[in-house]
Design a protein around this motif. Structure first.
Motif, PDB file in Angstrom:
ATOM      1  N   THR A 226     -18.521 -35.021 -36.302  1.00 15.82           N
ATOM      2  CA  THR A 226     -18.568 -34.137 -37.474  1.00 15.82           C
ATOM      3  C   THR A 226     -19.445 -34.674 -38.587  1.00 15.82           C
TER       4      THR A 226
ATOM      5  N   PRO B 196     -16.631 -25.905 -30.735  1.00 15.02           N
ATOM      6  CA  PRO B 196     -15.512 -24.959 -30.800  1.00 15.02           C
ATOM      7  C   PRO B 196     -14.477 -25.084 -29.686  1.00 15.02           C
TER       8      PRO B 196
ATOM      9  N   ASP C  46     -13.091 -23.561 -38.375  1.00 19.37           N
ATOM     10  CA  ASP C  46     -13.227 -22.133 -38.644  1.00 19.37           C
ATOM     11  C   ASP C  46     -11.854 -21.530 -38.918  1.00 19.37           C
TER      12      ASP C  46
ATOM     13  N   ARG D  89     -16.140 -26.446 -35.939  1.00 17.53           N
ATOM     14  CA  ARG D  89     -17.404 -25.713 -35.943  1.00 17.53           C
ATOM     15  C   ARG D  89     -18.465 -26.429 -35.096  1.00 17.53           C
TER      16      ARG D  89
END
Length: 477
Positions: A160, A348, A339, A345
Motif C-alpha cells: 500500500t 481488490p 473501497d 484498492r
C-alpha cells in the motif's frame, strides 16, 4: 472440518479472532466454502494464552446490551438480526453484569470454536501467513487484529505504500458537539486563518484563566495513569504525539506554548480580557456532530479523564464519544486504502475486517467481520451487496471506516483514528422528538433520551428493510 478445498470457489479468512470467526460463519451460512487460517498455536502473540478462535484477550464485557438507549446495545441487536455467531455465543455464555452483556470468556470461545469446527463448509487451518496471501487465493479477508504479525504487517505496508501502524497510537478524546456550552466557548481559528475547506472559524475554543490553568495542570500531573502492557513498553511514541500529561511534566507552561496557546484568539463573550490558555476542539466527522480535543492524547485512566476535562470551561457537561488513549495498535488508513466494500484498492482480492480497519471494541470488530463476510459472499455469487443504511449502527460504523472522517488536519496526510460505535456517527434525525407519548413537552435530559431512542428505532426499522430488500433476495437466489 478438515481437508483441501478448491481455490476457485473458496474464500480464505486470515485470523480467527472475533472478526475472522464471524466473517467465516457468515460466508459458510450463505453456502460459500471457507478456509479459516489461524497462526496460533504455531505462533502465539504477546496477548493470547490459548489457541482457540475468538479468545477474549482483555475484558469479558461486550458493554451495554440496551438497544433502545445505547449505540453498542443497538449494534448487538442488529447483529442478532443478521445471524451473528459471536452474538449467539455471547448470549449463550452470559454472566451477570447488570445492563451489560458480559460472558464467561472460556465458554464463549469454546462455543465459537465448536460452531466453526462443526460447520461442513469451514476448514480451520493452523499456521502463520508470513506475507501477502498466495496469488491463487482469489478472495481473501484479512482479519488479523491489532497484533498482526510483523511479516504480514510489513507485506501490507509494502503493497500500500502506507504505514501499517505498529506504535503507540495516541488518541485524543472526542466530544459530542451538542454537549459543549457555547455560552462559554466560541468558534474561531487562530488569527481567523482560513485553512483548506475552512471558514476561519473552524475550532471551538474554551478559555481558561490563570487560576483555572494552574489547577488544570496540577490535576493532570496528579491524575491516575494507565500502565503500559508488557509488550508495549518498548514501542515509541508516534511523531512526537506526546500525552498531554507528559507535556505538563516537562514544565508548567509547556501546554500554554503548545496545544493550549492563547494567541490569535478573541473571546466574543468577554472581548477585552485575554485568556491565559485556550483548549481547542476540531471537527472530527463530516456530519459535524463530533469534535476532538486538539493535542489532548493521554494515558490518563478514563475516570480521571472525564473528571479533569470537565473542569475546562464549556466542557462541564461534555459527553464523550471516545476517551483518550495510548496503546500499541496496527490499523490501516482505511478511508484512503479501502473501497466502500472493504477491499484494498491496490489489490481488490484482499478485503479487510475487524479492528485493523479502524474500529475499537469486540462487538465493533465482529460486526465489520460480519459485513465483510456478506460482501465476500456476494462477490462469490457474482452479485453486489449494497451497504447497510448509514442510519443503522452497522452502516454508521462502516461509514466511519470507509470515509466518514475529516480527510486532513491542518494539511496533515492522516487524520483517521479508530472509533467505538456511538450515536455521533449517525446522521441526525430529520426532526428531534419534542414531546412525550402523552403529549407533554420533553425537558432537560429527557430530550437526550428520546433522541437516542428515536435513532435506535429508526436504525432497526431501516435494517429490517435492508435485510428484506437485499439479503433475503440474495438468499433466495
Amino acid at each position: 472440518m478438515t481437508g483441501t478445498k478448491s481455490l476457485s470457489n473458496t474464500v480464505h479468512v486470515v485470523g480467527a479472532g472475533l472478526a475472522g470467526s464471524e466473517a467465516a460463519w457468515q460466508l459458510a451460512e450463505t453456502g460459500i466454502d471457507v478456509v479459516l487460517h489461524e497462526m496460533r498455536p504455531d505462533r502465539m502473540t504477546e496477548a493470547h494464552r490459548t489457541a482457540s478462535p475468538a479468545e477474549l484477550v482483555c475484558s469479558n464485557s461486550f458493554r451495554s446490551d440496551d438497544a433502545a438507549n445505547n449505540a453498542v446495545g443497538l449494534l448487538h441487536a442488529e447483529m442478532r438480526r443478521l445471524g451473528s455467531l459471536i452474538m449467539r455465543a455471547a448470549d449463550a455464555n452470559q454472566v451477570p453484569a447488570g445492563g451489560a452483556l458480559a460472558v464467561d470468556r472460556d465458554g464463549f470461545s469454546a462455543a465459537v470454536a465448536a460452531a466453526l469446527q462443526a460447520h461442513p463448509r469451514i476448514e480451520l487451518r493452523r499456521g502463520e501467513i508470513t506475507g501477502l496471501p498466495p496469488a491463487d487465493w482469489g478472495s481473501v479477508i484479512v482479519a488479523t487484529g491489532p497484533l498482526t504479525s510483523q511479516p504480514l504487517a510489513e507485506a501490507i505496508r509494502d503493497l500500500t505504500d502506507e504505514t501499517a501502524l505498529a506504535f503507540f497510537d495516541a488518541i485524543a478524546p472526542i466530544v459530542h458537539k451538542d454537549t459543549i456550552d457555547m455560552s462559554k466557548a466560541w468558534f474561531q481559528s487562530r488569527y481567523d486563518k482560513v485553512g483548506p475547506g475552512g471558514t476561519g472559524a473552524d475550532y471551538i475554543n474554551c478559555p481558561m484563566t490563570k487560576e483555572q490553568y494552574d489547577a488544570f495542570v496540577a490535576a493532570l500531573l496528579a491524575g491516575e495513569k494507565t500502565d503500559f502492557k508488557e509488550w508495549e513498553t518498548n514501542t515509541p511514541y508516534f511523531d512526537g504525539c506526546l500525552p498531554v500529561e507528559v507535556m505538563a511534566e516537562r514544565g508548567h507552561e509547556t501546554l500554554r506554548h503548545g496545544p493550549m496557546k492563547p494567541v490569535g484568539l478573541t473571546n466574543p463573550h468577554d472581548p477585552t480580557v485575554k485568556s491565559y490558555a485556550i483548549v481547542q476542539l476540531r471537527q472530527d466527522n463530516k456530519l459535524g456532530t463530533l469534535y476532538n480535543m486538539v493535542g489532548f492524547q493521554t494515558k490518563l485512566k478514563y475516570g480521571p479523564q472525564q473528571q479533569i476535562f470537565r473542569t475546562i470551561p464549556g466542557l462541564e457537561n461534555a459527553e464523550f464519544a471516545r476517551l483518550g488513549g495510548l496503546h500499541r495498535n496496527t490499523f490501516l488508513n482505511s478511508p484512503k486504502l479501502l473501497d466502500q466494500q472493504l477491499r484494498l484498492r491496490a489489490q481488490p482480492r484482499l478485503r479487510f475486517a475487524g479492528q485493523m480497519t479502524g474500529c475499537e471494541g469486540y462487538v465493533e470488530s465482529a460486526s465489520i467481520g460480519l459485513i465483510a463476510g456478506l460482501y465476500a459472499a456476494a462477490d462469490m455469487r457474482g452479485t453486489t451487496l449494497l451497504p447497510p443504511p448509514p442510519t443503522t449502527a452497522l452502516g454508521a460504523l462502516l461509514g466511519h471506516i470507509t470515509g466518514g472522517h475529516i480527510e486532513t488536519i491542518d494539511g496533515a496526510t492522516r487524520s483517521f483514528q479508530p472509533m467505538n460505535i456511538n450515536f455521533g456517527l449517525f446522521p441526525p434525525l430529520a426532526a428531534a422528538p419534542t414531546r412525550k407519548p402523552d403529549g407533554s413537552r420533553l425537558k432537560g435530559n429527557e430530550k437526550t433520551v428520546a433522541k437516542k431512542q428515536a435513532m435506535s428505532a429508526r436504525a432497526l426499522a431501516d435494517l429490517d428493510r435492508w435485510i428484506a430488500e437485499h439479503l433475503r433476495v440474495a438468499a433466495a437466489a
